[in-house]
Design an enzyme around this catalytic site. Structure first.
Site, short mmCIF file in Angstrom:
data_model
loop_
_atom_site.label_atom_id
_atom_site.label_comp_id
_atom_site.label_asym_id
_atom_site.label_seq_id
_atom_site.Cartn_x
_atom_site.Cartn_y
_atom_site.Cartn_z
N HIS A 160 0.85 -1.19 0.00
CA HIS A 160 0.00 0.00 0.00
C HIS A 160 0.89 1.23 0.00
CE1 HIS A 160 0.92 -0.63 4.24
NE2 HIS A 160 0.38 0.53 4.57
N HIS A 176 1.22 3.85 1.99
CA HIS A 176 1.73 4.58 3.15
C HIS A 176 3.24 4.71 3.00
CE1 HIS A 176 -1.88 3.91 6.07
NE2 HIS A 176 -1.93 5.10 5.48
N HIS A 217 -6.72 -2.88 5.71
CA HIS A 217 -6.04 -1.75 6.32
C HIS A 217 -6.92 -0.50 6.16
CE1 HIS A 217 -2.64 0.19 8.00
NE2 HIS A 217 -2.10 0.67 6.90
N HIS A 234 6.48 -5.69 11.32
CA HIS A 234 5.92 -4.35 11.44
C HIS A 234 5.78 -3.98 12.92
CE1 HIS A 234 3.16 -0.91 10.55
NE2 HIS A 234 3.78 -0.91 9.38
N ASP A 289 0.35 -4.17 6.08
CA ASP A 289 -0.43 -3.70 7.22
C ASP A 289 -1.86 -4.20 7.09
OD1 ASP A 289 1.87 -2.37 7.70
OD2 ASP A 289 1.05 -0.35 7.52
N ASP A 306 5.84 4.56 4.81
CA ASP A 306 6.80 3.61 5.38
C ASP A 306 6.95 2.34 4.54
OD1 ASP A 306 4.15 3.11 6.33
OD2 ASP A 306 4.91 1.83 7.94
N HIS A 307 6.07 2.16 3.52
CA HIS A 307 6.13 0.94 2.69
C HIS A 307 6.63 1.19 1.28
CE1 HIS A 307 3.97 -1.75 5.56
NE2 HIS A 307 3.71 -0.55 6.06
ZN LIG Z 1 3.13 0.46 7.88
ZN LIG Z 2 -0.07 1.39 6.55
#
Ligand SMILES: [Zn+2]
Ligand SMILES: [Zn+2]
Length: 292
Positions: A60, A62, A132, A256, A200, A64-65
């Site tokens: 996804h 976000h 998520h 995670h 996530d 951080d990914h």
């Molecule tokens: Zn994340």
């Molecule tokens: Zn996320």
């Protein structure tokens, strides 16, 4: 054999653990699942070859990914990559890359192909829906099933002719000395290894269905029990363990892990009470996965 390298096992904000990135390797096949900021640094500093990656699959969008991906692609280009790179991801992945290339005055010297699923050699990669707070998908990596001849059984029955063996191995019947030899009686089936990565997610039925029986499940395990993980669209380690148990997977990697935890000891302890084959990999550790 599959080798899984846990590059970044944290989530949200970096801590001692880096942001999400997992390498799946088998023979010539290498896939990178998620690519948080810092992924290429971690790889290059630890002699992991960024050029060998054939597929990048993002769960996804976000930050951080995914925010490690534009610079990783720039590095591949600088290193002289010509080979195509396959990219999978949720809606918007193509735009995110193309716009970041345009705004940073960069054009890769190699083709990117955006695909919904992919088969390369013996490996098949497919997405599955996860639960998520933004559009998200997990990935199932499957090795093709194979079968070996039961040579012992053939020998016992006095069958040594390699042409008969070859025909049986091809799945065809053989007529031999008045008998019909059926391939199913002489082939030992070997199920290919299967690995699932959720990114996530909340624990949910879609995930349980998709990951049923896998050899290794990497499941969101952001928090300890007692935290309202649902508020953030995440799971606790106990919830991850409940999914693993319900889906009857072989092993569970808790990933995670939130930066609020100095170590994952408590998360692992809680998960193991529900699903004993749980572990929390540390960054840059690896697991060699074999059949059986
Ligand atoms: Zn994340
Ligand atoms: Zn996320």
């Amino acid at each position: 054999m599959f080798q899984v390298i846990f590059i970044g096992t944290g989530g949200g904000a970096p801590s001692k653990r880096g942001l999400p990135a997992y390498l799946m390797k088998k023979d010539n096949f290498t896939a990178l699942l998620d690519c948080g900021e810092g992924t290429q640094l971690a790889m290059i500093r630890n002699s992991l070859n960024v050029m060998s990656i054939k597929l990048v699959a993002i769960t996804h969008l976000h930050a951080d990914h995914v925010l490690g991906l534009p610079p990783l692609i720039q590095t591949m280009s600088m290193y002289g990559r010509k080979e195509k790179l396959y990219v999978m991801g949720p809606p918007g992945i193509k735009e995110l890359l193309e716009e970041s290339f345009e705004l940073t005055f960069f054009k890769p010297d190699f083709p990117l192909e955006f695909v919904d699923e992919l088969t390369l050699g013996e490996i098949h990669v497919t997405p599955f829906r996860t639960c998520h707070v933004v559009p998200s998908q997990g990935y199932l990596i499957q090795e093709r099933d194979s079968s070996n001849l039961d040579v012992e059984k053939l020998r016992r029955e006095g069958i040594n002719d390699w042409r008969i063996m070859r025909t049986l191995k091809e799945g065809k019947e053989v007529h031999w000395e008045g008998r019909t030899l059926r391939p199913e009686d002489y082939l030992i089936k070997r199920r290919g290894l299967r690995i699932a990565y959720t990114g996530d997610t909340r624990p949910c039925n879609e995930v349980i269905r998709a990951v049923r029986g896998v050899d290794l499940l990497l499941h969101d395990s952001t928090f300890e029990a007692g935290v309202n993980a649902g508020e953030y669209g995440h799971s606790t380690s106990v919830e991850a363990a409940e999914v693993a148990k319900e889906a009857e997977v072989r092993r569970l990697a808790l990933i995670h892990i939130s930066s609020r935890y100095r170590d994952a000891t408590e998360l692992v302890k809680q998960a193991k009470r529900v699903f004993p084959m749980s572990f929390a990999p540390s960054d840059l550790s690896f697991l060699n996965l074999r059949q059986g």
